[in-house]
Design a protein around this motif. Structure first.
Motif, PDB file in Angstrom:
ATOM      1  N   LEU A  48       0.851  -0.709   0.165  1.00  0.00           N
ATOM      2  CA  LEU A  48       0.135   0.090  -0.037  1.00  0.00           C
ATOM      3  C   LEU A  48       1.141   0.836   0.134  1.00  0.00           C
ATOM      4  N   GLY A  49       1.711   1.407   1.145  1.00  0.00           N
ATOM      5  CA  GLY A  49       2.726   2.822   1.086  1.00  0.00           C
ATOM      6  C   GLY A  49       3.866   2.938  -0.447  1.00  0.00           C
ATOM      7  N   GLN A  50       3.916   1.724  -1.052  1.00  0.00           N
ATOM      8  CA  GLN A  50       4.635   1.927  -2.532  1.00  0.00           C
ATOM      9  C   GLN A  50       3.744   2.574  -3.409  1.00  0.00           C
ATOM     10  N   GLU A  51       2.494   2.040  -3.513  1.00  0.00           N
ATOM     11  CA  GLU A  51       1.024   2.035  -4.556  1.00  0.00           C
ATOM     12  C   GLU A  51       0.735   3.754  -4.277  1.00  0.00           C
ATOM     13  N   VAL A  52       0.752   3.921  -3.182  1.00  0.00           N
ATOM     14  CA  VAL A  52      -0.004   5.519  -2.702  1.00  0.00           C
ATOM     15  C   VAL A  52       2.174   6.482  -3.063  1.00  0.00           C
ATOM     16  N   ILE A  53       2.780   5.798  -3.130  1.00  0.00           N
ATOM     17  CA  ILE A  53       4.253   6.381  -3.709  1.00  0.00           C
ATOM     18  C   ILE A  53       4.027   6.648  -5.507  1.00  0.00           C
ATOM     19  N   LYS A  54       3.850   5.505  -5.329  1.00  0.00           N
ATOM     20  CA  LYS A  54       3.810   5.623  -7.297  1.00  0.00           C
ATOM     21  C   LYS A  54       2.578   6.923  -7.464  1.00  0.00           C
ATOM     22  N   GLU A  55       1.665   6.802  -6.926  1.00  0.00           N
ATOM     23  CA  GLU A  55       0.274   7.723  -7.494  1.00  0.00           C
ATOM     24  C   GLU A  55       0.800   9.330  -7.129  1.00  0.00           C
ATOM     25  N   ILE A  56       1.653   8.880  -6.423  1.00  0.00           N
ATOM     26  CA  ILE A  56       1.491  10.753  -5.678  1.00  0.00           C
ATOM     27  C   ILE A  56       3.287  11.341  -6.449  1.00  0.00           C
ATOM     28  N   SER A  57       3.795  10.507  -6.931  1.00  0.00           N
ATOM     29  CA  SER A  57       4.399  11.278  -7.742  1.00  0.00           C
ATOM     30  C   SER A  57       4.011  10.901  -9.122  1.00  0.00           C
ATOM     31  N   GLY A  58       3.768  10.297  -9.312  1.00  0.00           N
ATOM     32  CA  GLY A  58       3.208   9.848 -10.888  1.00  0.00           C
ATOM     33  C   GLY A  58       4.236   8.866 -11.872  1.00  0.00           C
ATOM     34  N   LYS A  59       5.358   7.994 -11.322  1.00  0.00           N
ATOM     35  CA  LYS A  59       5.931   7.763 -11.779  1.00  0.00           C
ATOM     36  C   LYS A  59       5.800   6.033 -11.874  1.00  0.00           C
ATOM     37  N   GLY A  60       5.650   4.859 -12.607  1.00  0.00           N
ATOM     38  CA  GLY A  60       5.774   3.666 -12.263  1.00  0.00           C
ATOM     39  C   GLY A  60       4.004   3.233 -12.738  1.00  0.00           C
ATOM     40  N   ASP A  61       3.731   1.876 -13.219  1.00  0.00           N
ATOM     41  CA  ASP A  61       2.538   1.166 -13.364  1.00  0.00           C
ATOM     42  C   ASP A  61       2.112   1.694 -12.198  1.00  0.00           C
ATOM     43  N   PRO A  62       0.733   2.073 -11.876  1.00  0.00           N
ATOM     44  CA  PRO A  62      -0.434   1.845 -10.522  1.00  0.00           C
ATOM     45  C   PRO A  62      -0.620   0.570 -10.973  1.00  0.00           C
ATOM     46  N   LEU A  63      -0.818  -0.173  -9.141  1.00  0.00           N
ATOM     47  CA  LEU A  63      -1.958  -0.943  -9.272  1.00  0.00           C
ATOM     48  C   LEU A  63      -3.793  -1.360  -9.881  1.00  0.00           C
ATOM     49  N   LYS A  64      -3.793  -1.948 -10.492  1.00  0.00           N
ATOM     50  CA  LYS A  64      -5.214  -1.803 -10.972  1.00  0.00           C
ATOM     51  C   LYS A  64      -6.098  -2.928 -11.228  1.00  0.00           C
ATOM     52  N   ASN A  65      -7.209  -3.256 -10.083  1.00  0.00           N
ATOM     53  CA  ASN A  65      -7.301  -2.450  -8.765  1.00  0.00           C
ATOM     54  C   ASN A  65      -7.680  -3.211  -8.038  1.00  0.00           C
ATOM     55  N   PHE A  66      -7.454  -4.029  -7.912  1.00  0.00           N
ATOM     56  CA  PHE A  66      -7.131  -5.372  -6.552  1.00  0.00           C
ATOM     57  C   PHE A  66      -6.133  -5.722  -6.016  1.00  0.00           C
ATOM     58  N   PHE A  67      -5.615  -5.954  -5.161  1.00  0.00           N
ATOM     59  CA  PHE A  67      -4.426  -6.857  -4.357  1.00  0.00           C
ATOM     60  C   PHE A  67      -5.091  -7.779  -3.658  1.00  0.00           C
ATOM     61  N   PHE A  68      -4.461  -9.799  -3.764  1.00  0.00           N
ATOM     62  CA  PHE A  68      -4.688 -10.078  -2.720  1.00  0.00           C
ATOM     63  C   PHE A  68      -3.803 -10.941  -2.746  1.00  0.00           C
ATOM     64  N   PHE A  69      -3.408 -11.283  -1.039  1.00  0.00           N
ATOM     65  CA  PHE A  69      -2.704 -11.884  -0.240  1.00  0.00           C
ATOM     66  C   PHE A  69      -2.429 -12.678   0.553  1.00  0.00           C
ATOM     67  N   ASP A  70      -2.123 -13.886   0.612  1.00  0.00           N
ATOM     68  CA  ASP A  70      -2.747 -15.089   0.934  1.00  0.00           C
ATOM     69  C   ASP A  70      -1.522 -16.118   1.699  1.00  0.00           C
ATOM     70  N   ALA A  71      -1.060 -15.660   2.938  1.00  0.00           N
ATOM     71  CA  ALA A  71       0.177 -16.224   3.611  1.00  0.00           C
ATOM     72  C   ALA A  71       0.109 -17.511   2.738  1.00  0.00           C
ATOM     73  N   THR A  72      -0.948 -18.284   3.630  1.00  0.00           N
ATOM     74  CA  THR A  72      -0.818 -19.745   2.860  1.00  0.00           C
ATOM     75  C   THR A  72      -0.127 -20.432   1.454  1.00  0.00           C
TER      76      THR A  72
END
Length: 327
Positions: free
Chosen positions: A283-307
């Protein structure tokens, strides 16, 4: 976010990251104003990352008091109970975050985030909400879309060893490097309501089962008038019944929403700190990308499962969006 240049003090403090993403990106970060609601474990990790990165200001909203569950995943809460004194989670986290980076203005806003009007949201460039009901996600997302400026909206949920991030950047323009040149790209995002309204039969064939399971749990909590995470193993029969109803309604194969996954999500709703760290980092990485306007942003869901240790990005958008929707 165009404004004055970085000060000498900022340039010295952020020297290492300026070498990574450049002076312009750091300048944009230093002028950005971020609103966060719900001081859960994932959001705490995000706040730590974004404060260290050097955003302009961070405003916290969470009127809850400290509980045993909060202590299990929130490292910003001081270990000394004597300092609690009836103070809210937002107030306690605010004090700790100021110590991470004195150059970032960290403050607390009291009240219910759902009751704030458009003028309030217009003060921010990014809004992040955590562990909110379907109705609240929809409402806050709509408010962000109705103001005159573009506001980046993120919602995050973590249950046990599973997590989900939703992103709405509306109509977003950014730049990225391709070979030796920098090209400009554009993406159009659906709102949260539009995204989850996409019929399940229209979803990508191998869409992650976690997306479907989270929607079932969300609908169950909404129907029962529960707060997010207010479920237990005793609710499993009712959740499975709702799953069958939703699948029948959408002519969708029930096997794509595994019962054992739903059982995990209803029976252990506490956050798993290692997963909080992963989601908060993404989330931090994505917000930094959005603010800076640099790099491909995530669209539009991200999921993580530790299993299985997998992080999955799903683009869940209506293939024929309403051209009049959004802002």
């Amino acid at each position: 976010m165009d404004g004055e240049e970085l000060t000498e003090q900022e340039t010295a403090l952020y020297d290492r990251q300026i070498r990574v993403w450049g002076v312009d990106a750091q300048r944009r970060l230093s002028k950005a104003h971020i609103l966060v609601s719900g001081m859960k474990g994932t959001v705490v990790e995000f706040c730590k990352n974004i404060v260290l990165a050097g955003v302009g200001s961070l405003t916290l909203v969470d009127s809850r008091e400290v509980t045993e569950e909060a202590l299990s995943a929130n490292f910003l809460i001081p270990p000394d109970e004597n300092v609690y004194g009836g103070r809210t989670l937002a107030e306690l986290c605010c004090d700790s975050l100021k110590d991470f980076n004195p150059m970032v203005r960290v403050s607390v806003e009291k009240g219910d985030i759902s009751s704030f009007g458009g003028d309030f949201y217009e003060r921010f460039d990014v809004v992040v909400i955590s562990s909110c009901s379907y109705a609240t996600k929809k409402l806050i997302n709509e408010k962000c879309r109705k103001v005159s400026k573009r506001i980046a909206f993120y919602s995050v949920d973590c249950r046990d060893s599973c997590g989900e991030i939703f992103v709405d950047l509306q109509n977003y323009t950014y730049s990225k490097k391709k070979l030796d040149e920098t090209i400009e790209c554009q993406l159009q995002y659906p709102s949260f309501e539009e995204a989850i309204a996409v019929p399940w039969r229209s979803l990508p064939r191998k869409v992650t089962k976690l997306y479907l399971a989270m929607r079932v749990i969300e609908r169950f909590e909404q129907a029962e008038g529960r707060k997010p995470g207010e479920t237990s193993i005793a609710d499993l029969p009712a959740v499975l019944k709702l799953k069958k109803e939703l699948c029948d309604e959408q002519s969708f194969n029930e096997s794509h929403v595994p019962n054992n996954l739903l059982e995990r999500l209803v029976s252990d709703t506490r956050e798993f700190p290692p997963v909080c760290a992963i989601l908060g980092g993404i989330l931090g990485q994505e917000v930094i990308k959005e603010i800076s306007g640099k790099g491909d942003p995530l669209k539009n869901f991200f999921f993580f499962d530790a299993t299985d240790g997998k992080g999955i990005i799903e683009d869940i958008s209506n293939p024929n969006p309403n051209p009049n929707s959004g802002s």
